[in-house]
Design an enzyme around this catalytic site. Structure first.
Site, PDB file in Angstrom:
ATOM      1  CE  LYS A 202     -39.242  18.383  -0.438  1.00 15.53           C
ATOM      2  NZ  LYS A 202     -37.916  18.727  -1.286  1.00 15.53           N
ATOM      3  CB  SER A 405     -36.484  20.017  -4.424  1.00 20.95           C
ATOM      4  OG  SER A 405     -37.297  18.746  -4.088  1.00 20.95           O
TER       5      SER A 405
END
Length: 615
Positions: A202, A405
């Site tokens: 991430k 996401s």
């Protein structure tokens, strides 16, 4: 003498002032009368246009390819008639090409690619599939442009004849992902960026923590970029019958290829079979007139704009009772109500409810083109989709260029998830970030002090250090939402959270890789998904009904008026007035504030992939 001069001067100046006032008033009245005349002419009924018996279809996309036009208020549309197109909707082009492939009145396609800026490989591929079907009908395709960018050339490669100006070039560079990193700058400014995240990959917040890309970020970004570039090169090489590796050879050895043609990029492109003809504008026009016939009125080749053709086709089509609903979710996912071009949690939830309450809609397709945003808004949308499924309405997801996401989160309450091979998806992870400036203020001699009734009173002030308690709470909140994300995906994909965690941690995948990892069900474009939705609903004959936010009566009138005025050329000169320049300047000043107000999340936790930008 001296006593009379002031009176004479006053009378002369007074007369000049009255003359100027009369001129100013007359001009204002004249402009007003012209405007009224333009409005009357624009709103008068017009003779119905006739579809030509034989014509080429001209496709000239402008700006960026999109799944949904960004909202522009109708007043701005009226005032900015001379503005170049900044967006082109992919579905309109695809529908026009598909109809033209079966229409004997359409003899060929002319791709005028001069005005196309980009839009992502996935959207280019959707248009490409339609062009492939058109070519199978035996009709030729012609491409013209002064030069060809990477995106323009992908579409041009389908053409039987690629024409380029002798001073043009084919500009291919490959795909890349580069960002600025701010760690050292933040240190010099004594700014503290507190980041809370889950997932080794991430990397949305990496630029604030490092001065260079991490090994994990380099690994997964390299993987999906190389996969997309392989999709691009293989397709272009196949279309142009180039040797395997020919595109990379052209790029990596461009200096050598140029030297063989005395540094001439256009001649180099022709020598390597990237283009067929090097024509000036006059030669391009003469070539197309010879192939397609001449439009005597326009003194140009005979062709019909795809927007006009699509209007003819829609008028000729008989409506069907059953509908497959289509909702487009494009942009950053934000809370509350948002205009088209962004995804508002409440706005999209209402559209889903509207589709659910429409008895004519037998199945629903949601087109997702988003890198995510607010985790809270994403869950609001997903819950509304789940309620729709419980009513027995099949829901299918069609992933566009990006569905990562939060964009992947909202895709997890569907009967089937479809992606294109080049869709960027995954990035299952969340983060939160909070800056504090106490050290910067200290250097300026500013301190912060006070009292509070609890340990958390004033804990989230930017001018105070973030306490260990606040840090622990924020990290636990991020961990909780990440686990919720895993559980949602695991339930939807009928597996375990541990299994999803192995392919999650913020890692980005292409649609093809996601299919292999069982993160999506099928590979296909929007039309494939719509057909699958109709099959699930057992529909043989149906229309596609786009569910979108309704305009108010005044907005509908202004929008219709804007469309009519676009055809009145004399109105264009009004858009350069100082008043409009002042309005545009004021609008640009308020845009940052508007975006700030639209970016909230109740827990300030975001499921967003900032690096997920379609190349």
């Amino acid at each position: 003498m001296s006593s009379t001069n002031p009176g004479l001067i006053r009378r002369v100046l007074s007369g000049l002032w009255r003359l100027l006032t009369w001129i100013r008033t007359s001009l204002a009245n004249l402009v007003f009368l012209v405007l009224i005349l333009v409005l009357v002419v624009a709103l008068l009924p017009k003779d119905a246009a006739q579809m030509p018996d034989k014509t080429a279809l001209r496709i000239a996309p402008g700006g960026y390819l999109v799944d949904q036009y960004s909202y522009v208020d109708p007043l701005s549309q009226i005032l900015e008639q001379d503005q170049e197109r900044t967006e082109t909707r992919v579905r309109d082009i695809v529908d026009a090409i598909n109809a033209a492939s079966q229409d004997e009145r359409i003899t060929s396609i002319v791709l005028d690619l001069n005005y196309l800026i980009g839009g992502g490989l996935s959207k280019l591929q959707e248009i490409s599939h339609a062009l492939d079907a058109f070519k199978q009908s035996g009709k030729p395709i012609y491409a013209i442009s002064d030069a060809y960018s990477q995106e323009q050339y992908y579409l041009a490669s389908h053409s039987d004849h690629i024409m380029m100006h002798p001073m043009g070039a084919v500009i291919l560079t490959g795909y890349g992902s580069y960002r600025n990193y701010f760690k050292s700058a933040l240190d010099k400014l004594s700014l503290n960026m507190h980041v809370f995240r889950v997932g080794e990959y991430k990397d949305a917040v990496e630029p604030y923590l490092r001065d260079q890309m991490s090994d994990a970020s380099r690994e997964h970004n390299s993987q999906w970029l190389n996969e997309l570039w392989s999709e691009y090169t293989q397709y272009v090489e196949q279309q142009r019958e180039l040797n395997v590796g020919g595109v990379n050879d052209y790029i990596n050895n461009l200096d050598t290829h140029l030297a063989k043609q005395d540094g001439n990029p256009a001649a180099t492109a022709k020598a390597l079979n990237l283009v067929d003809h090097l024509f000036s504008h006059h030669q391009q026009r003469e070539f197309l007139v010879d192939k397609l016939g001449k439009d005597e009125e326009l003194d140009d080749y005979k062709a019909l704009e795809y927007e006009d053709y699509l209007a003819f086709v829609q008028q000729e089509k008989l409506p069907e009772a059953d509908k497959v609903g289509l909702i487009v979710a494009k942009g950053v996912i934000l809370d509350g109500e948002q205009p088209e071009g962004s995804i508002g949690g409440d706005t999209l939830a209402q559209l889903i409810r509207d589709a659910r309450d429409n008895d004519d809609i037998r199945a629903l397709v949601m087109r997702v083109d988003s890198g995510g945003g607010s985790a809270f808004a994403s869950e609001i949308i997903r819950q509304e989709m789940e309620l729709t499924r419980q009513k027995g309405i099949p829901i299918l997801i069609s992933m566009g260029s990006v569905a990562a996401s939060g964009g992947y989160w909202i895709s997890m309450s569907a009967d089937e998830v479809w992606a294109t091979p080049s869709t960027i998806t995954g990035s299952i992870g969340v983060f939160s970030a909070f800056p504090t400036i106490e050290n910067s203020l200290e250097k300026m001699g500013i301190s912060t002090d006070g009292v509070g009734t609890t340990e958390l009173a004033g804990a989230l002030r930017m001018d105070r250090p973030l306490s260990p308690l606040a840090k622990d709470i924020l990290q636990q909140s991020v961990n909780s939402i990440y686990q919720q994300f895993l559980d949602i995906v695991a339930t939807s994909r009928q597996t375990t959270s541990a299994r999803i965690h192995e392919v999650a941690q913020g890692r980005v995948w292409t649609g093809r890789a996601a299919k292999d990892l069982d993160l999506v069900d099928h590979l296909g474009d929007l039309n494939d998904t719509i057909a699958a939705a109709a099959q699930l609903a057992e529909l043989d004959n149906y229309d596609v009904f786009e569910v979108k936010k309704q305009l108010s009566p005044s907005e509908m009138f202004a929008k219709q008026l804007a469309g009519e005025l676009a055809q009145v050329s004399h109105f264009a000169s009004l858009s350069s007035s100082p008043l409009l320049d002042m309005l545009k300047s004021a609008e640009s000043q308020f845009q940052p504030l508007i975006k700030l107000l639209n970016s909230g999340d109740p827990r300030s936790v975001y499921a967003q992939c900032l690096e997920c930008v379609a190349p």
